[in-house]
Enzyme design. Structure first.
Site, PDB file in Angstrom:
ATOM      1  N   HIS A  96       4.212  -0.036   2.932  1.00  0.00           N
ATOM      2  CA  HIS A  96       5.533   1.502   2.226  1.00  0.00           C
ATOM      3  C   HIS A  96       7.089   0.347   2.496  1.00  0.00           C
ATOM      4  O   HIS A  96       7.188  -0.476   3.615  1.00  0.00           O
ATOM      5  CB  HIS A  96       5.874   2.654   3.282  1.00  0.00           C
ATOM      6  CG  HIS A  96       7.071   3.063   3.002  1.00  0.00           C
ATOM      7  ND1 HIS A  96       7.916   3.829   2.176  1.00  0.00           N
ATOM      8  CD2 HIS A  96       8.337   3.551   4.127  1.00  0.00           C
ATOM      9  CE1 HIS A  96       8.590   3.997   2.296  1.00  0.00           C
ATOM     10  NE2 HIS A  96       9.884   4.068   3.665  1.00  0.00           N
ATOM     11  N   HIS A  98      11.415  -0.033   0.933  1.00  0.00           N
ATOM     12  CA  HIS A  98      12.545   0.706   0.505  1.00  0.00           C
ATOM     13  C   HIS A  98      13.470  -0.655  -0.285  1.00  0.00           C
ATOM     14  O   HIS A  98      14.506  -0.980  -0.516  1.00  0.00           O
ATOM     15  CB  HIS A  98      13.768   0.685   1.247  1.00  0.00           C
ATOM     16  CG  HIS A  98      13.204   2.175   3.159  1.00  0.00           C
ATOM     17  ND1 HIS A  98      13.780   2.593   3.927  1.00  0.00           N
ATOM     18  CD2 HIS A  98      11.836   2.632   2.838  1.00  0.00           C
ATOM     19  CE1 HIS A  98      13.589   3.389   4.264  1.00  0.00           C
ATOM     20  NE2 HIS A  98      12.202   3.360   3.631  1.00  0.00           N
ATOM     21  N   ASP A 121      -0.412  -5.365 -16.735  1.00  0.00           N
ATOM     22  CA  ASP A 121      -1.285  -6.362 -15.940  1.00  0.00           C
ATOM     23  C   ASP A 121      -1.911  -5.843 -14.604  1.00  0.00           C
ATOM     24  O   ASP A 121      -2.613  -6.147 -14.172  1.00  0.00           O
ATOM     25  CB  ASP A 121      -0.347  -7.501 -16.231  1.00  0.00           C
ATOM     26  CG  ASP A 121      -1.270  -8.581 -17.547  1.00  0.00           C
ATOM     27  OD1 ASP A 121      -1.509  -7.676 -18.271  1.00  0.00           O
ATOM     28  OD2 ASP A 121       0.474  -9.312 -17.251  1.00  0.00           O
ATOM     29  N   HIS A 172      12.168   8.939  -1.194  1.00  0.00           N
ATOM     30  CA  HIS A 172      11.966   8.073  -0.209  1.00  0.00           C
ATOM     31  C   HIS A 172      11.728   6.591  -0.385  1.00  0.00           C
ATOM     32  O   HIS A 172      13.118   6.075  -1.008  1.00  0.00           O
ATOM     33  CB  HIS A 172      10.753   8.995   0.780  1.00  0.00           C
ATOM     34  CG  HIS A 172      10.932   8.346   2.089  1.00  0.00           C
ATOM     35  ND1 HIS A 172       9.186   8.284   2.622  1.00  0.00           N
ATOM     36  CD2 HIS A 172      10.890   6.823   2.522  1.00  0.00           C
ATOM     37  CE1 HIS A 172       9.550   7.284   3.538  1.00  0.00           C
ATOM     38  NE2 HIS A 172      10.518   6.732   3.792  1.00  0.00           N
ATOM     39  N   TYR A 230      -9.311  -6.564  -9.786  1.00  0.00           N
ATOM     40  CA  TYR A 230     -10.013  -6.347 -10.248  1.00  0.00           C
ATOM     41  C   TYR A 230     -10.858  -8.066 -10.297  1.00  0.00           C
ATOM     42  O   TYR A 230     -11.607  -8.848 -11.090  1.00  0.00           O
ATOM     43  CB  TYR A 230      -9.906  -6.043 -11.766  1.00  0.00           C
ATOM     44  CG  TYR A 230      -9.935  -4.276 -11.597  1.00  0.00           C
ATOM     45  CD1 TYR A 230      -8.426  -4.215 -11.639  1.00  0.00           C
ATOM     46  CD2 TYR A 230     -11.237  -3.998 -11.797  1.00  0.00           C
ATOM     47  CE1 TYR A 230      -8.561  -3.198 -12.228  1.00  0.00           C
ATOM     48  CE2 TYR A 230     -11.196  -2.841 -11.622  1.00  0.00           C
ATOM     49  CZ  TYR A 230      -9.593  -1.925 -11.185  1.00  0.00           C
ATOM     50  OH  TYR A 230      -9.781  -0.382 -11.893  1.00  0.00           O
TER      51      TYR A 230
HETATM   52  O1  HMS Z   1      12.476   5.816   5.951  1.00  0.00           O
HETATM   53  C1  HMS Z   1      11.973   5.243   6.990  1.00  0.00           C
HETATM   54  C2  HMS Z   1      12.546   6.996   7.927  1.00  0.00           C
HETATM   55  O2  HMS Z   1      12.979   7.580   7.567  1.00  0.00           O
HETATM   56  C3  HMS Z   1      10.576   4.281   7.622  1.00  0.00           C
HETATM   57  O3  HMS Z   1      10.450   4.257   6.694  1.00  0.00           O
HETATM   58  C4  HMS Z   1      11.713   2.999   7.943  1.00  0.00           C
HETATM   59  O4  HMS Z   1      12.500   3.058   8.393  1.00  0.00           O
HETATM   60  C5  HMS Z   1      10.598   2.081   8.808  1.00  0.00           C
HETATM   61  O5  HMS Z   1      10.367   3.044   9.973  1.00  0.00           O
HETATM   62  P1  HMS Z   1       9.323   1.991  11.163  1.00  0.00           P
HETATM   63  O6  HMS Z   1      10.155   1.370  11.445  1.00  0.00           O
HETATM   64  O7  HMS Z   1       8.428   2.120  10.398  1.00  0.00           O
HETATM   65  O8  HMS Z   1       9.251   3.822  12.071  1.00  0.00           O
END
Ligand code: HMS
Length: 236
Positions: A96, A98, A121, A172, A230
């Protein structure tokens, strides 16, 4: 895989996030799942990347409960755990971030169209934007678990998570996955690049650009595409 080795792999994957410019400060997190033990290792919550070490990585079970580790696991642990519970036979790593271009599409609440072969791709069709958690859901569960929204959204839209190893969570940001943490990081890097290209395409087109239909449905280069899954082309 031994937990010590897995911690080192996950540490390196997390350190690739700032290296590729996908995160600043403590944003983002990477994890990897070990099918044999049924455990996954994830970045600790709220720790600056330059203070991370393999030993600081946190070992969790599929309920997201800490099995080993002195620090709290990432606040996104419930989402990683949910994705491994539901897709653990297919995926072995989750990331995940940002990253700015992907977050911009997530905040606009839009799928990223497959405008070209660079996108196609790696992602065989548009990258979907799923709804974010409602205030009630956050209040009720008191955890940031968007895993259910992601898995149910892929099922409702009949999207194969192997063919499209990425999602935008509205308001998010992006989650990506792959056969391991490295592949999930690889897809996170490509995702932000194609998000940037798509945004610029629409800037140049002064609005939504025509997206070739064959790139939306199935990938005409599937047999040659370097999609990390793949194992062809730029196999990763
Ligand atoms: O966006 C958020 C929380 O809103 C989290 O993905 C980001 O701050 C990472 O948090 P962590 O340090 O992994 O707990």
């Amino acid at each position: 895989m031994m937990l010590k080795e897995l911690r080192e792999k996950v540490y390196e994957a997390n350190m690739d996030l700032p290296k590729h410019g996908l995160v600043v400060f403590t944003w983002g997190n990477a994890s990897e799942f070990d099918r044999e033990s049924g455990l996954f290792v994830i970045k600790p919550s709220g720790v600056d990347y330059d203070k991370l070490s393999p030993e600081s990585m946190v070992v969790c079970d599929l309920d997201g409960k800490v099995v080993e580790g002195d620090l709290n696991p990432s606040s996104d642990t419930p989402t990683h755990a949910y994705l491994y519970r539901e897709w653990g036979d297919k995926i072995g790593g989750v990331v995940h971030t940002h990253s700015a271009w992907a977050v911009s599409w997530a905040q606009a609440g839009r799928d990223i169209p497959a405008y070209g072969t660079t996108h196609a791709d790696y992602f065989y069709g548009p990258i979907p934007c799923m709804r974010g958690l409602t205030e009630e859901e956050i209040e009720e569960a008191y955890e940031l678990n968007t895993g259910k929204v992601i898995v149910e959204g892929f099922a409702e839209r009949d999207i194969d998570p192997i063919a499209v190893p990425a999602v935008l969570v509205r308001n998010h940001g992006p989650f990506t996955w792959g056969k391991d943490a490295d592949a999930a990081v690889y897809h996170a890097v490509v995702l932000d690049e194609v998000a940037k290209m798509a945004a610029r395409t629409e800037m140049l087109q002064d609005g939504v650009a025509p997206a070739p239909q064959y790139l939306q449905d199935k990938h005409y280069l599937r047999k040659h595409g370097p999609n990390a899954y793949y194992g062809q082309g730029g196999a990763h």
